[in-house]
Design an enzyme around this catalytic site. Structure first.
Site, PDB file in Angstrom:
ATOM      1  N   HIS A 225       1.028  -1.170   0.113  1.00 52.10           N
ATOM      2  CA  HIS A 225       0.016  -0.007  -0.199  1.00 52.10           C
ATOM      3  C   HIS A 225       0.635   1.212   0.070  1.00 52.10           C
ATOM      4  O   HIS A 225       0.632   2.218  -0.551  1.00 52.10           O
ATOM      5  CB  HIS A 225      -0.846   0.189   1.020  1.00 52.10           C
ATOM      6  CG  HIS A 225      -1.956   1.081   0.942  1.00 52.10           C
ATOM      7  ND1 HIS A 225      -3.012   1.067   0.321  1.00 52.10           N
ATOM      8  CD2 HIS A 225      -1.907   2.281   1.640  1.00 52.10           C
ATOM      9  CE1 HIS A 225      -3.610   2.276   0.326  1.00 52.10           C
ATOM     10  NE2 HIS A 225      -2.955   3.053   0.933  1.00 52.10           N
ATOM     11  N   ASP A 229       0.718   4.506  -2.856  1.00 54.26           N
ATOM     12  CA  ASP A 229       0.750   5.760  -2.159  1.00 54.26           C
ATOM     13  C   ASP A 229       1.990   6.425  -2.937  1.00 54.26           C
ATOM     14  O   ASP A 229       1.616   7.484  -3.632  1.00 54.26           O
ATOM     15  CB  ASP A 229       0.729   5.874  -0.770  1.00 54.26           C
ATOM     16  CG  ASP A 229      -0.460   5.650   0.004  1.00 54.26           C
ATOM     17  OD1 ASP A 229      -1.404   5.650  -0.537  1.00 54.26           O
ATOM     18  OD2 ASP A 229      -0.542   5.494   1.153  1.00 54.26           O
ATOM     19  N   HIS A 252       3.724  10.243   3.072  1.00 57.69           N
ATOM     20  CA  HIS A 252       2.936  11.291   2.142  1.00 57.69           C
ATOM     21  C   HIS A 252       3.936  12.525   2.083  1.00 57.69           C
ATOM     22  O   HIS A 252       4.180  13.304   1.159  1.00 57.69           O
ATOM     23  CB  HIS A 252       1.716  11.651   2.171  1.00 57.69           C
ATOM     24  CG  HIS A 252       0.632  10.503   2.013  1.00 57.69           C
ATOM     25  ND1 HIS A 252       0.717  10.081   0.438  1.00 57.69           N
ATOM     26  CD2 HIS A 252      -0.170   9.890   2.551  1.00 57.69           C
ATOM     27  CE1 HIS A 252      -0.154   9.144   0.413  1.00 57.69           C
ATOM     28  NE2 HIS A 252      -1.031   8.870   1.330  1.00 57.69           N
TER      29      HIS A 252
HETATM   30 ZN    ZN Z   1      -3.037   5.251   0.950  1.00 53.91          ZN
END
Ligand code: ZN
Length: 282
Positions: A225, A229, A252
């Site tokens: 995952h 992202d 992020h």
């Molecule tokens: Zn995500």
């Protein structure tokens, strides 16, 4: 490689994981060189680095008072399917629906509806090493003839320092769901996040176990995952990256530092860029 859009208008809907607000989305086909852009309340928010307004547990875009939350899973699938011209209209709500927490719902909807366009894609060709850092975590990119990415990290109670790779096979990462640790849940709620989160759209990890009934979709699903992202955040460059991007424990925030750094370098070049640099973030 040619640019792409979708063959027809496509609609979907669902709840946003952070806002808990229901959204209705319509994808509109676009011509060459339009790019990906979001549309809400007659405001166009381009899906690019300059539009990023937050990278706190999701990548959010904004412009002129309009906020579009959690764009990364949709952006990732668009990038991997080669769709680079599209208007994503939010008819209701302001967050991209989380669906099952992975990119699979978008993939299923789009995979047979990609329309190749005449013009070639724009690309970024890395000529030298580039790196961004934040304490232990770092992202580095090295020259390569196509796009590939890898993620190295640990999952508490399961394993340490494992690496997962993406070399163009969308199925390697598209099924991987968003996740958090059990000790983070309360903190997320307190901060007004994860209001739409539940065990049907997110994995909750304990120390060495999973709260979700069906367990994990693969033993390293959380790392996959993270890679989904990363690809979604890289998609905000609006160009195909010819290079290998390697993330060590990035998220992020660091993904954003990476694309911001890269896009600053790109500004004066149109198709090919020669890069040699390294930066650290506090
Ligand atoms: Zn995500």
């Amino acid at each position: 490689m040619r640019q792409g859009t979708v063959r027809e208008e496509i609609s979907f809907e669902g709840v946003g994981i952070h806002s808990g607000v229901f959204s209705k989305v319509v994808l509109h086909p676009e011509r060459e060189n339009t790019g990906i852009r979001f549309l809400k309340d007659s405001v166009i928010v381009p899906a690019n680095v300059e539009s990023v307004v937050s990278t706190d547990h999701s990548t959010d875009l904004g412009k002129d008072g309009v906020l579009i939350k959690t764009v990364e899973h949709l952006m990732s699938v668009l990038y991997m399917l080669g769709i680079d011209n599209l208007t994503v209209e939010l008819v209701e709500g302001f967050e991209v629906p989380i669906l099952d927490g992975s990119g699979y719902g978008f993939y299923k909807l789009l995979k047979d509806r990609v329309l190749p366009l005449d013009e070639e894609k724009q690309s970024v060709e890395l000529k030298e090493h580039i790196q961004v850092k934040n304490c232990k975590a770092y992202i580095q990119a090295t020259p390569y003839d196509t796009f590939s990415a890898s993620y190295t990290g640990s999952v508490r109670g399961f394993f340490e320092n494992r690496t997962v790779k993406f070399k163009g096979n969308i199925k390697d990462i598209v099924h991987a769901r968003t996740f958090c640790y059990d000790y983070e849940v309360e903190h997320l709620f307190k901060r007004g996040l994860a209001k739409g989160g539940n065990l049907k759209n997110a994995v909750v990890l304990g120390n060495g176990f999973v709260y979700n009934k069906g367990g994990l979709r693969s033993h390293d699903e959380p790392l996959r995952h993270k890679l989904l992202d990363l690809v979604g955040d890289i998609a905000l460059l609006g160009k195909v990256v010819k290079g290998h991007v390697m993330s060590y424990m990035g998220g992020h925030n660091l993904n954003y530092e990476f694309i911001r750094h890269l896009s600053q370098k790109l500004r004066s070049f149109s198709k090919i860029v020669f890069i040699s640099s390294s930066v650290s973030t506090p």
